[in-house]
Design a protein around this motif. Structure first.
Motif, PDB file in Angstrom:
ATOM      1  N   VAL A  22      -3.499   6.795 -13.489  1.00  7.60           N
ATOM      2  CA  VAL A  22      -2.413   6.136 -12.756  1.00  7.60           C
ATOM      3  C   VAL A  22      -2.860   5.780 -11.343  1.00  7.60           C
ATOM      4  N   ILE A  23      -3.570   6.711 -10.695  1.00  5.83           N
ATOM      5  CA  ILE A  23      -4.039   6.462  -9.331  1.00  5.83           C
ATOM      6  C   ILE A  23      -5.003   5.287  -9.296  1.00  5.83           C
ATOM      7  N   LEU A  37     -14.070   0.450 -14.128  1.00  8.45           N
ATOM      8  CA  LEU A  37     -12.963   1.337 -13.785  1.00  8.45           C
ATOM      9  C   LEU A  37     -12.626   2.262 -14.952  1.00  8.45           C
ATOM     10  N   VAL A  38     -12.522   1.690 -16.139  1.00  9.97           N
ATOM     11  CA  VAL A  38     -12.211   2.495 -17.330  1.00  9.97           C
ATOM     12  C   VAL A  38     -13.343   3.476 -17.628  1.00  9.97           C
ATOM     13  N   SER A  39     -14.576   3.004 -17.510  1.00  8.53           N
ATOM     14  CA  SER A  39     -15.728   3.864 -17.784  1.00  8.53           C
ATOM     15  C   SER A  39     -15.803   5.026 -16.809  1.00  8.53           C
ATOM     16  N   SER A  40     -15.472   4.785 -15.542  1.00 12.27           N
ATOM     17  CA  SER A  40     -15.545   5.863 -14.555  1.00 12.27           C
ATOM     18  C   SER A  40     -14.570   6.986 -14.896  1.00 12.27           C
ATOM     19  N   ILE A  41     -13.384   6.631 -15.394  1.00 13.48           N
ATOM     20  CA  ILE A  41     -12.404   7.657 -15.787  1.00 13.48           C
ATOM     21  C   ILE A  41     -12.923   8.456 -16.974  1.00 13.48           C
ATOM     22  N   ILE A  42     -13.390   7.743 -18.009  1.00 17.22           N
ATOM     23  CA  ILE A  42     -13.871   8.417 -19.222  1.00 17.22           C
ATOM     24  C   ILE A  42     -15.064   9.311 -18.917  1.00 17.22           C
ATOM     25  N   LEU A  99       0.834  -1.205   0.000  1.00 13.21           N
ATOM     26  CA  LEU A  99       0.000   0.000   0.000  1.00 13.21           C
ATOM     27  C   LEU A  99       0.869   1.255   0.000  1.00 13.21           C
ATOM     28  N   ARG A 100       1.919   1.263   0.800  1.00  9.85           N
ATOM     29  CA  ARG A 100       2.817   2.419   0.839  1.00  9.85           C
ATOM     30  C   ARG A 100       3.488   2.630  -0.519  1.00  9.85           C
ATOM     31  N   THR A 101       3.922   1.541  -1.131  1.00 11.99           N
ATOM     32  CA  THR A 101       4.573   1.638  -2.435  1.00 11.99           C
ATOM     33  C   THR A 101       3.641   2.227  -3.482  1.00 11.99           C
ATOM     34  N   ARG A 102       2.398   1.775  -3.482  1.00 13.27           N
ATOM     35  CA  ARG A 102       1.449   2.266  -4.480  1.00 13.27           C
ATOM     36  C   ARG A 102       1.061   3.719  -4.208  1.00 13.27           C
ATOM     37  N   LEU A 103       0.963   4.106  -2.936  1.00 11.99           N
ATOM     38  CA  LEU A 103       0.685   5.503  -2.612  1.00 11.99           C
ATOM     39  C   LEU A 103       1.822   6.404  -3.069  1.00 11.99           C
ATOM     40  N   LEU A 104       3.044   5.956  -2.888  1.00 11.11           N
ATOM     41  CA  LEU A 104       4.197   6.735  -3.333  1.00 11.11           C
ATOM     42  C   LEU A 104       4.203   6.869  -4.853  1.00 11.11           C
ATOM     43  N   ARG A 105       3.793   5.830  -5.550  1.00 11.67           N
ATOM     44  CA  ARG A 105       3.706   5.920  -7.012  1.00 11.67           C
ATOM     45  C   ARG A 105       2.657   6.940  -7.430  1.00 11.67           C
ATOM     46  N   CYS A 106       1.546   6.979  -6.715  1.00 11.65           N
ATOM     47  CA  CYS A 106       0.498   7.956  -7.027  1.00 11.65           C
ATOM     48  C   CYS A 106       1.004   9.377  -6.816  1.00 11.65           C
ATOM     49  N   VAL A 107       1.666   9.603  -5.685  1.00  4.62           N
ATOM     50  CA  VAL A 107       2.204  10.932  -5.394  1.00  4.62           C
ATOM     51  C   VAL A 107       3.264  11.309  -6.422  1.00  4.62           C
TER      52      VAL A 107
END
Length: 263
Positions: A91-92, A116-121, A21-29
């Motif tokens: 990315v997030i 997930l894809v539809s929500s972004i679009i 979780l920490r790794t993925r949060l750092l990627r988002c930031v």
């Protein structure tokens, strides 16, 4: 492995989950700041572009103003950071998906990925709808009702707060199909019930349009009608997803049955 278990089912200690979780949060930031760094040089041009719908209806000789000392710098800075956040949403969401996907069943993944894809679009579509269609109507209305003797000169920070609220509101409003599909998919309601509630949904769409747009019939209709149509799209796809989920469930239950023993 049983057919009822998630596709990638495996035991992981709590520390491993927290580390991931920490790794993925750092990627988002990191994604947000990388995009922000690339856009910061163009922050003034970004604000000029975003403020164009209002400036088009300012009286001749009028301009936007900055009432705070630091506003000329901080307002474009804040806008650029928000734009970087919006642009980094794929990315997030991908990082969120990578964290929760191992715990999902195979048939759940087949539904979750399109959602997930539809929500972004749809979120981006709602923002574009607000910028290109709603903003011109709103600011034209505001300019037309400005009292005589009052000069329409909007503060740049106040304008940013106003449009960010509308961007978020329209982006969320365009998520109606995703919400409808989700409540049908998880079994909270069925398609027949939502069809029965259609008149109330239509009234609700016009109420939302009345709250989010100026008090004129045209702009209210321009928000309410798309929301209603998106609700109908959600009903259509929700019914298809529910039928497919029921089919997968029956196959899973059949696969999970123990083999018959011979007498």
């Amino acid at each position: 492995m049983s057919a009822d278990l998630p596709e990638d089912d495996q035991q992981m200690p709590l520390i491993s989950h927290l580390t991931e979780l920490r790794t993925r949060l750092l990627r988002c930031v990191a994604a947000i700041f990388v995009i922000f760094a690339g856009l910061f040089y163009f922050s003034e041009k970004i604000y000029t572009l975003v403020s164009a719908p209002l400036r088009a209806y300012l009286p001749a000789g009028a301009t936007m103003i900055a009432t705070d000392v630091a506003s000329p710098f901080l307002t474009p800075f804040k806008l650029t950071m928000i734009v970087a956040l919006f642009l980094s949403m794929p990315v997030i969401l991908y990082q969120i998906w990578g964290f929760i996907a191992p715990g999902l069943y195979k048939h759940e993944k087949r539904v979750a990925v399109p959602l997930l894809v539809s929500s972004i679009i749809l979120f981006y579509a709602g923002m574009a709808f607000a910028y290109f269609l709603v903003f011109p109507l709103i600011f034209k209305f505001f300019a037309s009702v400005t009292p005589e003797g009052v000069s329409m000169m909007t503060d740049i920070a106040s304008y940013l707060d106003f449009i960010m609220t509308l961007f978020f509101a329209f982006g969320v409003a365009f998520e109606v199909p995703v919400a409808v599909v989700l409540v049908i998919w998880i079994g909270l309601v069925d398609v027949a019930y939502l069809k029965k509630m259609r008149p109330y949904v239509i009234i609700g769409c016009f109420v939302v349009g009345m709250v989010l747009t100026p008090p004129d019939v045209l702009s209210q209709t321009l928000l309410a009608v798309p929301m209603w149509m998106l609700f109908e799209v959600g009903l259509l796809f929700g019914g298809l997803v529910r039928k497919r989920s029921d089919g997968d469930g029956s196959e899973t239950s059949n696969d999970a049955q123990p083999p018959a023993t011979l007498p």
